[in-house]
Design a protein around this motif. Structure first.
Motif, PDB file in Angstrom:
ATOM      1  N   VAL A 102      57.837 101.070  57.133  1.00  0.00           N
ATOM      2  CA  VAL A 102      57.648 102.550  57.205  1.00  0.00           C
ATOM      3  C   VAL A 102      57.380 102.832  58.699  1.00  0.00           C
ATOM      4  CG1 VAL A 102      56.255 104.351  56.687  1.00  0.00           C
ATOM      5  CG2 VAL A 102      56.853 102.684  54.702  1.00  0.00           C
ATOM      6  N   THR A 103      56.637 101.804  59.347  1.00  0.00           N
ATOM      7  CA  THR A 103      56.457 102.231  60.726  1.00  0.00           C
ATOM      8  C   THR A 103      57.807 102.285  61.592  1.00  0.00           C
ATOM      9  OG1 THR A 103      55.995  99.732  61.278  1.00  0.00           O
ATOM     10  CG2 THR A 103      54.040 101.390  60.400  1.00  0.00           C
ATOM     11  N   SER A 113      53.280 106.353  59.468  1.00  0.00           N
ATOM     12  CA  SER A 113      52.539 105.041  59.041  1.00  0.00           C
ATOM     13  C   SER A 113      52.033 105.338  57.508  1.00  0.00           C
ATOM     14  CB  SER A 113      51.573 104.748  60.052  1.00  0.00           C
ATOM     15  OG  SER A 113      50.578 105.615  60.117  1.00  0.00           O
ATOM     16  N   ILE A 114      51.579 104.439  57.089  1.00  0.00           N
ATOM     17  CA  ILE A 114      50.972 104.706  55.797  1.00  0.00           C
ATOM     18  C   ILE A 114      49.620 103.808  55.701  1.00  0.00           C
ATOM     19  CG2 ILE A 114      52.894 105.287  54.524  1.00  0.00           C
ATOM     20  CD1 ILE A 114      53.076 102.211  53.584  1.00  0.00           C
ATOM     21  N   LEU A 168      60.563 103.341  60.591  1.00  0.00           N
ATOM     22  CA  LEU A 168      61.510 104.679  60.278  1.00  0.00           C
ATOM     23  C   LEU A 168      61.585 105.539  61.604  1.00  0.00           C
ATOM     24  CD1 LEU A 168      59.928 105.921  56.678  1.00  0.00           C
ATOM     25  CD2 LEU A 168      62.286 104.550  57.157  1.00  0.00           C
ATOM     26  N   VAL A 193      50.495 108.715  53.330  1.00  0.00           N
ATOM     27  CA  VAL A 193      51.109 108.719  54.521  1.00  0.00           C
ATOM     28  C   VAL A 193      50.050 109.386  55.480  1.00  0.00           C
ATOM     29  CG1 VAL A 193      52.719 110.031  55.891  1.00  0.00           C
ATOM     30  CG2 VAL A 193      53.454 109.532  53.831  1.00  0.00           C
ATOM     31  N   HIS A 209      61.920 109.626  52.453  1.00  0.00           N
ATOM     32  CA  HIS A 209      62.235 108.588  53.096  1.00  0.00           C
ATOM     33  C   HIS A 209      61.238 107.465  52.810  1.00  0.00           C
ATOM     34  CE1 HIS A 209      65.544 109.244  56.162  1.00  0.00           C
ATOM     35  NE2 HIS A 209      65.290 110.706  55.983  1.00  0.00           N
ATOM     36  N   LEU A 210      59.792 107.746  52.510  1.00  0.00           N
ATOM     37  CA  LEU A 210      59.153 107.014  52.051  1.00  0.00           C
ATOM     38  C   LEU A 210      59.380 106.360  50.497  1.00  0.00           C
ATOM     39  CD1 LEU A 210      56.338 105.313  52.164  1.00  0.00           C
ATOM     40  CD2 LEU A 210      55.124 107.511  51.694  1.00  0.00           C
ATOM     41  N   GLU A 249      62.059 103.824  51.036  1.00  0.00           N
ATOM     42  CA  GLU A 249      61.530 102.612  51.482  1.00  0.00           C
ATOM     43  C   GLU A 249      60.875 101.820  50.176  1.00  0.00           C
ATOM     44  OE1 GLU A 249      62.196 101.001  54.361  1.00  0.00           O
ATOM     45  OE2 GLU A 249      63.587 102.484  54.763  1.00  0.00           O
ATOM     46  N   ARG A 307      54.688  98.266  54.648  1.00  0.00           N
ATOM     47  CA  ARG A 307      53.946  99.082  55.618  1.00  0.00           C
ATOM     48  C   ARG A 307      54.679  98.755  56.897  1.00  0.00           C
ATOM     49  NH1 ARG A 307      50.755  98.013  60.002  1.00  0.00           N
ATOM     50  NH2 ARG A 307      50.671  95.875  59.504  1.00  0.00           N
TER      51      ARG A 307
END
Length: 565
Positions: free
Chosen positions: A497-498, A513-514, A500, A430, A451-452, A455, A494
């Motif tokens: 995740v953005t 973001s990751i 979320l 993260v 949450h990650l 996903e 990716r």
């Protein structure tokens, strides 16, 4: 008292005579066995020698047929006879190597057979070259007959010796048999006399102390009954010990249930039964196995439907019309005959209930001990399964942990190497994760990680492996995937995740973001640690290039190349 002493003396004599009876046949039988073995050996030599003569006769017949007809197929018995003669001679030489007399005769016989074979070959060749008349003239000289007569004479000498030996052995066997019969009859007569004397002394002793004998008989019956109970109890204890060891070695619940089924059928062979365990929800009990033809209709029931669970102790019903019948057994055809329900308890925690039905009624102590073993085994297996899950699964995210990744990745790379298939390894974390912890607290950071993880589970295949690598860093193993599909899947993750929108304490946490680093098997390495290092290098490059992007490791340059942002 004198009768008692005579009785004791008589018993001692009977024991001595019985011992002699047991030992005498052993020695006589051993001698007879040796004679039989020697007789069979002489008989086998006799048979082999006759087989040799038969083979020679077959060869002579084949030669004669060829001389008369000139047909080559008549020589088949001759050539077959050659092979049989050689084989039999070899066997006879081996068997007679320690018999000087017969070995000398065999040494004289062998050259004659060779000379006869040479003579047959000469006649056959003469028949082929010059015809029937020339061969007949040679045969008419009588040399072949002289050879055959000589061979028969030598073989006859051996046969006579063997027959004489067999006759002597037969006489010895008959003599031993007669001796055995005389010995058997003599011992039988003596035994009958001694038994008669024992009966006489026994009746005298019984007459002197009949009441004492009745008491002794009663004690003997009690001892016999007690021994039977001890043997039965020892068998039950042995089975229970084996059950405990087998359940301790079991690693799967299905295997554990099979073990329980196997030992329950041995411990309660005349009864049927079933085992109910609490559902993980703890609101119902469900049936996991049944044995002995049990046909229970209820696959699950509430805890209040069994008196044993409600009372916390065994509940036995002998008469269904007088005792309390468990509701979960209403409608059962076997329950009116009587049954026993035993609660399964482990460390004060209820696990389920064991139900045994049918006649005869089971031993309650045995049933409770069996239930204790079953409860302990199931409890230990549940604990081991829970510990195994805890050791392999991250408690916060529900993903597999670093330990599971190390074991699985090595195994996956070996499989991919055998099948020549690609594997993608991805490390991600993260971006600016410390901001969430510093601004909103560690619970907010944990919420982001959960949450990650959700996903990641949603964006990977069932064959892929998603793990928490450590802290805010995660790992993906994507077997049997093309480079384009791996990049696309990483990009999909990716972007998801953005998007979320995470809220904590009623307020949004802001954008998440990751960054991702991707390495490729076998291009970027063939060992797990090498691939992870390559993926980590690519992840570092993604961080250095501005975060929120995927970087692919390039093994040629030893660095990473930017794939997307």
């Amino acid at each position: 008292m004198r009768a008692s002493k005579r009785l004791k003396t008589g018993f001692v004599l009977v024991i001595v005579l019985l011992s002699v009876n047991l030992l005498a046949p052993f020695f006589t039988t051993r001698e007879v066995a040796l004679l039989l073995g020697e007789y069979e050996e002489q008989e086998r030599l006799h048979s082999n020698l006759q087989q040799l003569l038969s083979a020679l006769k077959d060869g002579e017949t084949g030669q004669r047929g060829f001389i008369i007809t000139g047909r080559e197929d008549f020589l088949t018995p001759l050539y077959q006879g050659y092979g049989e003669v050689d084989k039999t001679l070899k066997v006879l030489k081996q068997d007679l190597r320690h018999d000087a007399a017969l070995s000398a005769v065999l040494q004289r016989l062998e050259p004659r057979i060779d000379e006869q074979r040479t003579y047959f070959s000469t006649v056959i060749q003469l028949r082929r070259d010059q015809g029937l008349q020339a061969a007949s003239d040679l045969i008419s000289q009588g040399h072949g007959k002289q050879l055959m007569d000589h061979v028969r004479s030598l073989a006859g000498e051996v046969l006579v010796v063997l027959e004489q030996r067999m006759l002597v052995l037969e006489q010895k066997l008959r003599a031993h048999e007669r001796l055995r019969m005389v010995l058997l009859v003599s011992m039988t007569v003596v035994d009958l006399i001694m038994i008669g004397l024992l009966f006489y002394f026994t009746f005298q002793a019984l007459h002197e102390g009949r009441q004492v004998q009745r008491n002794l008989q009663g004690l003997s019956d009690q001892l016999s009954s007690g021994m039977q109970r001890v043997e039965l109890r020892n068998r039950e204890i042995s089975l229970l010990n084996r059950l405990g060891r087998a359940m301790h070695l079991s690693n799967q619940f299905d295997e554990c249930y099979q073990i329980i089924d196997c030992f329950a059928a041995q411990l309660f062979p005349l009864n049927s039964g079933c085992l109910y365990l609490y559902h993980p929800s703890r609101d119902v009990l469900e049936r996991v196995l049944g044995w002995g033809g049990n046909q229970e209709e209820h696959e699950m029931f509430e805890p209040q439907a069994c008196w044993a669970i409600r009372r916390g102790q065994s509940h036995e019903v002998k008469d269904a019309s007088k005792d309390l019948l468990c509701p979960h057994l209403h409608g059962s055809a076997q329950a009116p005959q009587g049954y026993l329900c035993v609660p399964l308890m482990a460390q004060g925690e209820p696990l389920g209930v064991l139900t045994l039905l049918g006649q005869p009624m089971v031993d309650q102590d045995l049933a409770e001990t069996f239930a204790e073993q079953v409860a302990l085994g199931i409890s230990n297996l549940s604990l081991r399964d829970s510990l195994r899950q805890q050791s392999l699964v991250d408690a916060l995210t529900g993903l597999h942990n670093r330990r599971f990744l190390d074991e699985t990745l090595r195994r996956e790379l070996l499989r991919a190497s055998r099948k020549q298939l690609p594997v993608a390894v991805v490390l991600l974390d993260v971006d600016h994760f410390k901001r969430f912890n510093d601004t909103f607290g560690h619970e907010a950071g944990d919420l982001v990680l959960r949450h990650l993880a959700i996903e990641m589970k949603r964006n990977v295949r069932t064959s892929d492996l998603a793990c928490r690598y450590g802290g805010e860093e995660f790992a993906l193993v994507l077997p049997e995937i093309s480079r384009e599909d791996a990049i696309e899947r990483c990009e999909t993750l990716r972007l998801s995740v953005t998007r979320l929108q995470i809220r904590y304490g009623g307020q949004p946490l802001g954008p998440v973001s990751i960054s991702l680093g991707l390495a490729w098997f076998p291009a970027d390495g063939e060992q797990a640690d090498v691939l992870l290092h390559a993926a980590d290098t690519a992840l570092y490059q993604a961080k250095h290039a501005g975060r929120n992007r995927l970087c692919i490791y390039r093994s040629e340059a030893g660095d990473a190349t930017l794939a997307s942002s």
